[in-house]
Design a protein around this motif. Structure first.
Motif, mmCIF file in Angstrom:
data_model
loop_
_atom_site.group_PDB
_atom_site.id
_atom_site.type_symbol
_atom_site.label_atom_id
_atom_site.label_comp_id
_atom_site.label_asym_id
_atom_site.label_seq_id
_atom_site.Cartn_x
_atom_site.Cartn_y
_atom_site.Cartn_z
ATOM 1 N N ARG A 290 13.047 18.447 21.046
ATOM 2 C CA ARG A 290 13.165 17.143 21.708
ATOM 3 C C ARG A 290 13.427 17.303 23.196
ATOM 4 N N LEU A 291 13.544 18.552 23.672
ATOM 5 C CA LEU A 291 13.804 18.819 25.085
ATOM 6 C C LEU A 291 12.685 19.696 25.635
ATOM 7 N N ASP B 102 29.212 15.443 31.928
ATOM 8 C CA ASP B 102 29.086 14.037 32.329
ATOM 9 C C ASP B 102 28.788 13.115 31.147
ATOM 10 N N GLY B 103 28.803 13.666 29.926
ATOM 11 C CA GLY B 103 28.592 12.859 28.733
ATOM 12 C C GLY B 103 27.151 12.815 28.240
ATOM 13 N N LEU B 104 26.225 13.402 28.988
ATOM 14 C CA LEU B 104 24.825 13.406 28.585
ATOM 15 C C LEU B 104 24.636 14.318 27.375
ATOM 16 N N ALA B 105 24.059 13.786 26.310
ATOM 17 C CA ALA B 105 23.810 14.558 25.093
ATOM 18 C C ALA B 105 22.385 15.090 25.123
ATOM 19 N N ALA C 201 11.208 20.124 9.971
ATOM 20 C CA ALA C 201 12.098 21.006 10.704
ATOM 21 C C ALA C 201 13.499 20.419 10.746
ATOM 22 N N ALA C 202 14.491 21.280 10.665
ATOM 23 C CA ALA C 202 15.870 20.819 10.792
ATOM 24 C C ALA C 202 16.112 20.405 12.234
ATOM 25 N N PRO C 203 16.865 19.334 12.437
ATOM 26 C CA PRO C 203 17.131 18.917 13.817
ATOM 27 C C PRO C 203 17.938 19.976 14.558
ATOM 28 N N LEU C 204 17.651 20.120 15.837
ATOM 29 C CA LEU C 204 18.390 21.069 16.654
ATOM 30 C C LEU C 204 19.771 20.497 16.960
ATOM 31 N N PRO C 205 20.774 21.374 17.075
ATOM 32 C CA PRO C 205 22.111 20.872 17.413
ATOM 33 C C PRO C 205 22.116 20.204 18.788
#
Length: 108
Positions: A52-53, A20-23, A10-14
């Motif tokens: 991943r979330l 606050d800088g959290l990616a 699978a292509a990684p999700l954007p």
């Protein structure tokens, strides 16, 4: 079209960056009403396919299912992120988060 046994990855999700800088990944897999072995299989499949979330909440009461799914996933576990929400006051929310974190950690 050939019928080989390999599955394309699978292509990684954007990734989006919060104020606050959290990616975090731009899209998550919702776990509302996801329970039991079938639920764990669904979550594990989502992780194996690039999610991943994990979007969850204390009120879903499915921390064990989420933990089992993370354990079951055959993809490398780079510790998926989990978002949660609650309608409780801040002090109760902190306790609920700590409780959920503890439950999920013991399941992994």
């Amino acid at each position: 079209m050939s019928n080989d046994s390999t599955t394309p990855s699978a292509a990684p999700l954007p990734i989006r960056t919060a104020h606050d800088g959290l990616a975090l990944p731009a899209m998550g897999f919702g776990t509302y009403q996801v329970r039991g072995f079938a639920g764990a299989q669904a979550i594990a499949s989502a992780l194996e396919n690039g999610y991943r979330l994990l979007d969850t909440a204390v009120n879903y009461e499915n921390e064990g299912t989420v933990g089992k799914a993370i354990r079951m996933a055959s993809s490398p576990r780079s510790c998926p992120d989990a978002s949660t929400n609650t309608t409780r006051p801040a002090s109760a929310s902190r306790k609920a988060y700590a409780d959920s974190d503890s439950i999920i950690s013991t399941c992994i």
